[in-house]
Scaffold this active site. Structure first.
Site, short mmCIF file in Angstrom:
data_model
loop_
_atom_site.label_atom_id
_atom_site.label_comp_id
_atom_site.label_asym_id
_atom_site.label_seq_id
_atom_site.Cartn_x
_atom_site.Cartn_y
_atom_site.Cartn_z
N CYS A 2 0.84 -1.51 -0.03
CA CYS A 2 -0.09 0.03 0.31
C CYS A 2 1.08 0.97 -0.29
O CYS A 2 1.77 1.32 0.67
CB CYS A 2 -1.00 0.00 1.62
SG CYS A 2 -2.34 -1.27 1.62
N ARG A 27 6.52 -1.06 -4.22
CA ARG A 27 5.83 -1.21 -3.23
C ARG A 27 4.87 -2.37 -3.07
O ARG A 27 4.78 -2.94 -2.17
CB ARG A 27 5.02 -0.44 -2.24
CG ARG A 27 5.85 1.20 -1.70
CD ARG A 27 5.38 1.79 -1.44
NE ARG A 27 5.05 1.87 -0.27
CZ ARG A 27 6.29 1.78 1.56
NH1 ARG A 27 6.99 2.49 0.97
NH2 ARG A 27 4.54 1.52 2.50
N TRP A 73 -2.75 -3.29 -1.65
CA TRP A 73 -1.75 -4.95 -1.57
C TRP A 73 -3.46 -5.30 -0.91
O TRP A 73 -3.00 -4.79 0.48
CB TRP A 73 -0.74 -4.88 -1.17
CG TRP A 73 -0.46 -6.29 -1.39
CD1 TRP A 73 0.41 -6.78 -2.19
CD2 TRP A 73 0.12 -6.74 -0.41
NE1 TRP A 73 1.29 -7.80 -2.18
CE2 TRP A 73 0.55 -8.26 -1.03
CE3 TRP A 73 -0.86 -6.70 0.96
CZ2 TRP A 73 0.94 -9.09 -0.39
CZ3 TRP A 73 -0.36 -8.48 1.65
CH2 TRP A 73 0.69 -9.09 1.43
N ASN A 99 -3.41 3.17 4.72
CA ASN A 99 -2.54 1.42 5.10
C ASN A 99 -1.71 0.95 6.22
O ASN A 99 -1.92 1.42 6.99
CB ASN A 99 -0.37 2.12 4.87
CG ASN A 99 0.33 1.08 4.75
OD1 ASN A 99 0.49 0.08 4.28
ND2 ASN A 99 1.52 1.96 4.21
N GLY A 100 -2.32 -0.67 5.83
CA GLY A 100 -2.42 -0.89 7.45
C GLY A 100 -2.88 -1.85 7.11
O GLY A 100 -3.64 -2.21 6.51
N GLU A 480 19.13 -18.41 -1.91
CA GLU A 480 18.82 -16.98 -2.51
C GLU A 480 18.51 -17.02 -3.48
O GLU A 480 17.30 -16.35 -4.34
CB GLU A 480 20.18 -16.14 -1.90
CG GLU A 480 19.93 -14.62 -2.79
CD GLU A 480 18.43 -14.07 -2.71
OE1 GLU A 480 18.20 -14.20 -1.35
OE2 GLU A 480 18.12 -12.95 -2.94
N LYS A 484 15.32 -15.92 -5.44
CA LYS A 484 14.87 -14.59 -6.70
C LYS A 484 14.72 -15.32 -8.14
O LYS A 484 13.53 -14.81 -8.44
CB LYS A 484 16.12 -14.22 -7.13
CG LYS A 484 16.71 -12.74 -7.68
CD LYS A 484 16.64 -11.71 -6.03
CE LYS A 484 15.83 -12.32 -5.46
NZ LYS A 484 15.89 -11.56 -4.17
N GLU A 487 10.11 -16.19 -7.43
CA GLU A 487 9.07 -15.13 -6.87
C GLU A 487 9.12 -13.76 -8.66
O GLU A 487 7.98 -13.63 -8.34
CB GLU A 487 9.85 -14.02 -5.49
CG GLU A 487 11.09 -12.72 -6.07
CD GLU A 487 11.59 -12.47 -4.88
OE1 GLU A 487 11.05 -11.99 -4.91
OE2 GLU A 487 13.18 -12.20 -4.74
N HIS A 503 18.26 -37.35 1.26
CA HIS A 503 18.01 -37.88 2.12
C HIS A 503 15.83 -37.37 2.00
O HIS A 503 15.78 -37.69 2.46
CB HIS A 503 18.10 -37.20 3.34
CG HIS A 503 19.30 -37.28 3.28
ND1 HIS A 503 20.10 -38.72 3.90
CD2 HIS A 503 21.04 -36.63 3.36
CE1 HIS A 503 21.25 -38.70 4.02
NE2 HIS A 503 21.60 -37.66 4.27
N LYS A 598 7.06 -4.58 -1.79
CA LYS A 598 8.08 -4.40 -1.81
C LYS A 598 8.69 -3.99 0.33
O LYS A 598 9.72 -4.59 0.82
CB LYS A 598 8.36 -3.57 -2.15
CG LYS A 598 10.22 -2.89 -2.16
CD LYS A 598 11.18 -3.20 -3.04
CE LYS A 598 12.50 -3.93 -3.39
NZ LYS A 598 13.25 -4.19 -3.18
C1 F6R Z 1 12.37 -11.06 -2.08
C2 F6R Z 1 12.44 -9.86 -1.18
C3 F6R Z 1 12.48 -9.83 0.37
C4 F6R Z 1 12.44 -8.58 1.78
C5 F6R Z 1 11.61 -9.30 2.71
C6 F6R Z 1 12.20 -8.80 3.69
O1 F6R Z 1 13.33 -10.16 -3.06
O2 F6R Z 1 13.20 -8.58 -1.08
O3 F6R Z 1 12.44 -11.14 0.26
O4 F6R Z 1 14.08 -9.15 1.58
O5 F6R Z 1 10.18 -8.96 2.65
O6 F6R Z 1 12.40 -7.16 3.57
P1 F6R Z 1 12.76 -5.81 4.49
O7 F6R Z 1 14.45 -6.63 3.77
O8 F6R Z 1 12.53 -5.47 3.94
O9 F6R Z 1 13.39 -6.81 5.19
#
Ligand code: F6R
Length: 603
Positions: A2, A27, A73, A99-100, A480, A484, A487, A503, A598
């Site tokens: 949001c 976001r 969102w 937002n929230g 990681e 990537k 997602e 296993h 984000k």
């Molecule tokens: C994936 C990604 C998320 C963030 C997670 C934590 O690419 O960006 O997994 O890492 O939502 O966000 P922050 O780092 O802002 O606490």
């Protein structure tokens, strides 16, 4: 998650709001809306989907000198035009964006609004109806009713409220969700992130939880909920518009992958003292040295950065490190050591899962550090210490440069602590030299786009699933790499400890399953190769990313050698590019993956 923007005192408010909402797209959102008005007319428009759908509804008569806009969102109620903000009160006089998450919305509904009819299913609509009811019950002003509502609401919020009868005022308040006031000449703005309004102003004022602000064209008035006035200095945002523009890049993610060598060099500059040592606040160093265990608390990619930094911190500081998921740690807290020290890793500094842990840690009086990309963010303000990532804004939802910056900052921190503690391994590790080698190696790797695009085409463009495997640091990078890939490309991908496949998970390997092995650790490299052979003999299509000194002639992606402690900073680069190209080849939006936000400001 949001986004809110608003402006009062400038014509063409609708265009300023649309531009601001576009800058908040990063976001994550699924619908958008705005309310604009002047003394003679007002307009409320909403659209499901992208901002361009909203823009299409902004006909020439939709204009005003005051307005509030929102990207939603979905949390309560599915993504739809009806549930998009702004929401109006039952008498349609009050307009609210939020937002929230309101935790007690059902209780508020049952106590005050049982006979009300609602257009959608959001918790926000409850709030705007509540303000209307309180206003009528007490014959009070909109401002008084808003203030009273704030005393009844539990949860996280940033609110912007407009009374249709007053086209000169926006009322705002926040609790746990970000919101800033921007100061203009003859106008003022509000925004969830300074980025949204940088073309209007660079001067911002923070709002604290429990405050309410009356925003008008010529003045802002901050007060607490008892009506006491609060005076707060503004600050100048250290950002410029080029930081948030794509330039010639097709996607932010590619720009941000390419930014990584520059970020490494910037970190060297920012953290190198005139004496050649790492500059870290002596108080922070003292608290960390006094601790008997470091707890890293983070989510998603930041959590993976925590894992990648664990061995670096342990080797250089000789202090044991545990890495935890915020959402688990807060409610299933393990037995803590006698003198714990907490590091919160968070790119945005706003993640609700991490914040709930910090709130508990603060209540216990335990020391904490937030490592974040956003100065002044909630977790930065609430932790005792902050270190900044200096990565520049990260706009693509999938984090790339923040991940490597987090590992690099923790490497610098570890070196500073190790030097102070006179740990031999720290003396032997020339951090600035090693990070400059990392920067040059990253440069070489980001130049391999054509080759990596071809591997993405061959291995991932049509695959349903994929595995990344490795051991030690290579396992942490695998986690990681898989995140990537999944997602943004929607390929079901898993990062596995290479030895664990046999296993159980090896049952999933079939003809053509892509398995990508990462080999940068001398002690485990041959074991990972053995595991790759096991999956190959069951039909897997294997791709090897290996450091130069451990590479075999058949390996496909070779990484120039860097210091063994910091291999994750470079081995991750080809995996970021693989995810990027696979996503393009599959025809998806790299920067705005479905369902993701984000800045994740709800638990
Ligand atoms: C994936 C990604 C998320 C963030 C997670 C934590 O690419 O960006 O997994 O890492 O939502 O966000 P922050 O780092 O802002 O606490």
């Amino acid at each position: 998650m949001c986004g809110i923007v608003g402006i009062v005192g400038k014509s063409n408010a609708e265009q300023i709001i649309l531009n601001g909402l576009e800058r908040l797209e990063y976001r994550g959102y699924d619908s958008a809306g705005m309310y604009v008005a002047d003394r003679t007319s007002d307009h409320l428009i909403k659209a499901q989907g992208r901002i361009k759908n909203l823009e299409a509804k902004v006909t020439p008569e939709v204009t005003g000198t005051i307005g509030i806009g929102h990207t939603r969102w979905a949390t309560h109620g599915k993504p739809s035009e009806r549930n998009a903000h702004p929401h109006t009160s039952g008498n349609e006089e009050l307009v609210l964006v939020h937002n929230g998450v309101i935790e007690n919305f059902e209780e508020l509904h049952d106590t005050y609004l049982a006979d009300h009819h609602f257009a959608g299913q959001t918790d926000t609509e409850i709030v705007v109806h509540l303000i209307e009811v309180l206003k009528a019950q007490n014959s009070s002003t909109t401002k008084e009713a808003f203030k009273q509502a704030l005393t009844l609401i539990r949860g996280s919020y940033a609110f912007a409220l407009v009374d249709k009868k007053d086209s000169e005022t926006i009322y705002v308040a926040k609790n746990k969700s970000p919101l800033l006031i921007g100061l203009g000449d003859g106008f003022n703005v509000i925004c969830s992130d300074a980025l949204a309004m940088l073309d209007q102003t660079t001067h911002f004022v923070e709002i604290e939880d429990g405050e309410m602000v009356t925003v008008q064209a010529d003045e802002i008035t901050i007060e607490d909920l008892k009506g006491n006035l609060v005076y707060r200095e503004s600050y100048e945002a250290q950002l410029d518009l080029t930081d948030i523009e794509k330039g010639t890049y097709p996607y932010y993610m590619l720009k941000e992958i390419d930014d990584q060598p520059t970020v490494m060099r910037r970190l060297i500059q920012e953290y190198q003292g005139t004496n050649g040592q790492v500059t870290i606040d002596p108080q922070l160093k003292a608290e960390m040295i006094a601790s008997d265990r470091i707890y890293i608390i983070a989510c998603g990619t930041s959590n993976h950065a925590g894992w990648a930094a664990k061995a670096i911190l342990e080797t250089l500081t000789q202090i044991p490190v545990e890495v935890h998921l915020s959402s688990e740690f807060g409610y299933n807290t393990p037995l803590l050591s006698a003198k714990p020290f907490f590091i919160f890793l968070t790119q945005s500094g706003e993640t609700a899962d991490s914040r709930q842990v910090l709130v508990k840690i603060n209540a216990l009086g335990l020391p904490s550090l937030t490592i974040t990309n956003v100065a002044g963010s909630t977790l930065s303000r609430e932790a005792k210490h902050t270190l900044l990532l200096h990565a520049g804004p990260e706009i693509a939802v999938a984090s790339t440069k923040a991940y490597t910056a987090q590992i690099a900052v923790m490497t610098l921190l570890a070196k500073a602590i190790g030097d102070e503690k006179a740990v031999q391994a720290a003396f032997d590790f020339d951090v600035f030299h090693e990070l400059s080698i990392v920067a040059s190696t990253m440069e070489t790797l980001v130049d391999e786009k054509a080759v990596i695009s071809q591997f993405a085409e061959d291995f991932l463009s049509t695959s349903r699933n994929a595995f990344y495997i490795g051991r030690g640091n290579d396992y942490y990078v695998s986690m990681e790499a898989a995140l990537k890939l999944k997602e943004i490309s929607y390929i079901q991908a898993e990062g596995f400890a290479a030895g664990e496949l046999k296993h159980g998970t090896i049952a999933l390997i079939e003809e053509g399953t892509p398995v990508i092995g990462i080999i940068s650790e001398a002690v485990t490299g041959s074991h990972t190769r053995g595991n790759l052979k096991e999956v190959e003999s069951r039909g897997a299509h294997t791709l090897v990313i290996a450091s130069q000194e451990l590479a075999k002639p058949t390996d496909q992606i070779i990484i120039p050698n860097v210091h063994p402690l910091v291999t994750s900073l470079v081995s991750v680069i080809p995996t970021q590019l693989l995810a990027y190209f696979a996503t393009l080849q599959r025809g998806y939006d790299v920067d705005k993956p479905r369902n993701l936000a984000k800045s994740v400001t709800v638990e």
